[in-house]
Design a protein around this motif. Structure first.
Motif, mmCIF file in Angstrom:
data_model
loop_
_atom_site.group_PDB
_atom_site.id
_atom_site.type_symbol
_atom_site.label_atom_id
_atom_site.label_comp_id
_atom_site.label_asym_id
_atom_site.label_seq_id
_atom_site.Cartn_x
_atom_site.Cartn_y
_atom_site.Cartn_z
ATOM 1 N N MET A 97 -3.903 -5.882 -6.079
ATOM 2 C CA MET A 97 -3.385 -4.851 -4.920
ATOM 3 C C MET A 97 -2.725 -3.599 -5.351
ATOM 4 O O MET A 97 -2.561 -3.511 -6.654
ATOM 5 C CB MET A 97 -2.080 -5.612 -4.131
ATOM 6 N N ASP A 98 -2.964 -2.513 -4.452
ATOM 7 C CA ASP A 98 -2.540 -1.320 -4.530
ATOM 8 C C ASP A 98 -0.843 -1.251 -4.900
ATOM 9 O O ASP A 98 -0.163 -2.033 -4.251
ATOM 10 C CB ASP A 98 -2.969 -0.373 -3.640
ATOM 11 N N ALA A 99 -0.673 -0.283 -5.585
ATOM 12 C CA ALA A 99 1.007 0.124 -5.818
ATOM 13 C C ALA A 99 1.599 0.411 -4.658
ATOM 14 O O ALA A 99 2.899 0.772 -4.605
ATOM 15 C CB ALA A 99 1.036 0.694 -7.127
ATOM 16 N N ASP A 100 0.490 1.294 -4.075
ATOM 17 C CA ASP A 100 1.255 2.138 -2.825
ATOM 18 C C ASP A 100 1.842 1.670 -1.649
ATOM 19 O O ASP A 100 2.218 2.408 -0.254
ATOM 20 C CB ASP A 100 0.254 3.390 -2.487
ATOM 21 N N LEU A 101 1.889 0.150 -1.442
ATOM 22 C CA LEU A 101 2.295 -0.742 -0.367
ATOM 23 C C LEU A 101 1.548 -0.540 0.922
ATOM 24 O O LEU A 101 1.994 -1.058 2.057
ATOM 25 C CB LEU A 101 3.751 -0.086 -0.011
ATOM 26 N N GLN A 102 0.149 -0.045 0.531
ATOM 27 C CA GLN A 102 -0.694 0.039 1.684
ATOM 28 C C GLN A 102 -1.291 -1.491 1.731
ATOM 29 O O GLN A 102 -1.909 -1.733 2.756
ATOM 30 C CB GLN A 102 -1.808 0.995 1.699
ATOM 31 N N HIS A 103 -1.098 -2.165 0.730
ATOM 32 C CA HIS A 103 -1.483 -3.622 0.876
ATOM 33 C C HIS A 103 -0.332 -4.302 0.862
ATOM 34 O O HIS A 103 0.349 -4.570 -0.114
ATOM 35 C CB HIS A 103 -2.078 -4.104 -0.448
ATOM 36 N N GLU A 204 0.303 3.186 6.364
ATOM 37 C CA GLU A 204 0.148 4.460 5.595
ATOM 38 C C GLU A 204 1.198 4.482 4.542
ATOM 39 O O GLU A 204 2.155 3.440 4.105
ATOM 40 C CB GLU A 204 0.697 5.613 6.306
ATOM 41 N N ARG A 205 1.001 5.268 3.263
ATOM 42 C CA ARG A 205 1.565 5.260 2.000
ATOM 43 C C ARG A 205 3.083 5.729 2.428
ATOM 44 O O ARG A 205 3.299 6.668 3.132
ATOM 45 C CB ARG A 205 0.994 6.222 1.298
ATOM 46 N N PRO A 206 4.025 5.211 2.052
ATOM 47 C CA PRO A 206 5.464 5.548 2.202
ATOM 48 C C PRO A 206 5.735 6.731 1.246
ATOM 49 O O PRO A 206 6.605 7.572 1.597
ATOM 50 C CB PRO A 206 6.435 4.277 1.477
HETATM 51 MG MG MG Z 1 -3.710 3.873 -1.002
#
Ligand code: MG
Ligand code: UDP
Length: 325
Positions: A97-103, A204-206
């Motif tokens: 999973m991505d680090a950007d909380l988009q997942h 969206e990215r926080p």
């Molecule tokens: Mg992303």
């Protein structure tokens, strides 16, 4: 006990990493409360970040035994990060999973429920909306999936993502794909296995920014086409064939004009006819080379010839584990 490895590729994610860590901890606690046989490892891949990502990872690893990390010598790209993660993961189940909380980590318990009984080998999300993305970008993405699915045998699902909860068996199959140019969306699909799609709206990215530029994505989509299709190599052969056909039509016109109409000046037509024939012949031969090249290309990838999902041993083990509980 069952170990779940969570692989997180990170490139310049200092802003969002603490948020991610907080969220994932909550979800891990929740899952441990629901299933008492679960343990976790968090495997971060620092893809040559130039910000404080590595410093944060070091701190986390000192404080938390579950945290592991691999830091690359330079930026190798997310595909390399995912591969390193899969290769070094120890879990019975592996999450990418991505680090950007988009997942959203909140999906993990649901995903685990799909794969835990062996009914599915993979649970993944599929974006049904592209909200927050520019119109041009969405249009190009859609066009890409359309072209890709026309020319490739491997189905690439529109909206599918690199957010995956997989069984060890599927991970091992992915690691058996040794190709250097990795296009994960294709690889996940190529290896087969049973995949459960969970649909959701784009998030969206926080914090932080996406590292994908429009041209980066464009190049990546070409990568996908070249990695999972040899159709572009057929273009020369087809064009060559068409050009030779045109030459033959011109030849017929030439003969009619020379014999029936008895036209006096046929030099231009003759030259055009010969020109078409010769250039068509060249294109066609290039196309023939392309056929051998495409075969060689596929051989060089050394992809597995088949992948097994189940045999009696695996089945017995699964049933045995089931009755122990
Ligand atoms: Mg992303
Ligand atoms: N990423 C990476 N290496 C790169 C680019 C991105 O490991 O060269 C990671 C990034 O840290 C994030 C994930 O891949 O966890 C997805 O990146 P991003 O959010 O920029 O892509 P998008 O969500 O816009 O597709």
């Amino acid at each position: 006990m069952k170990l779940i490895s969570i692989i997180v590729p990170c490139y310049n994610e200092e802003e969002v990493l603490p948020l991610f860590y907080e969220e994932i901890q909550k979800v891990m606690e929740q899952m441990r409360a629901e299933h008492d046989d679960l343990t976790f490892e968090l495997l971060f891949i620092d893809d040559g970040s130039r910000d404080k990502t590595l410093v944060l990872l070091r701190e986390m690893a000192l404080k938390d035994q579950r945290v592991r990390y691999i830091s690359f010598s330079r930026n190798f790209g997310k595909e390399a990060g995912m591969y390193a993660g899969l290769e070094n993961s120890r879990g019975d189940y592996v999450v990418v999973m991505d680090a950007d909380l988009q997942h959203p980590p909140a999906f993990l318990p649901k995903m685990y429920n799909y794969v835990k009984d062996g009914e599915y080998d993979c649970a993944t999300t599929r974006r049904v909306s592209r909200e927050g993305e520019s119109k041009i970008r969405s249009a190009f993405a859609r066009l890409f999936y359309k072209i890709m699915n026309k020319i490739s045998q491997t189905e690439i699902v529109d909206g599918a993502q690199d957010f995956r909860f997989m069984s060890r068996q599927m991970v091992n199959a992915i690691l058996d794909m040794h190709e250097y140019n990795r296009f994960s969306k294709g690889i996940f699909s190529w290896v087969g296995f049973k995949t459960r799609y969970i649909e959701y709206e784009n998030v969206e990215r926080p914090a932080g920014t996406s590292s994908w530029s429009f041209w980066g994505l464009f190049r990546y989509s070409l990568e996908g086409i070249f990695a999972f299709s040899t159709a572009p190599l057929d273009i020369a052969a087809v064009l060559g064939f068409i050009t030779i056909m045109i030459a033959f039509v011109l030849l017929v016109v030439f003969i009619v004009k020379a014999v029936v109409v008895q036209d006096a000046d046929l030099r231009f037509l003759a030259a055009l006819c010969i020109f078409c024939f010769l250039s068509g012949l060249q294109l066609f031969c290039t196309g023939l080379l392309g056929q051998y090249l495409s075969k060689t290309y596929l051989e060089v990838k050394r992809r597995p010839i088949y992948l097994m999902r189940e045999n009696e041993e695996i089945y017995r083990e699964r049933m045995g584990e089931g009755s122990e509980k």
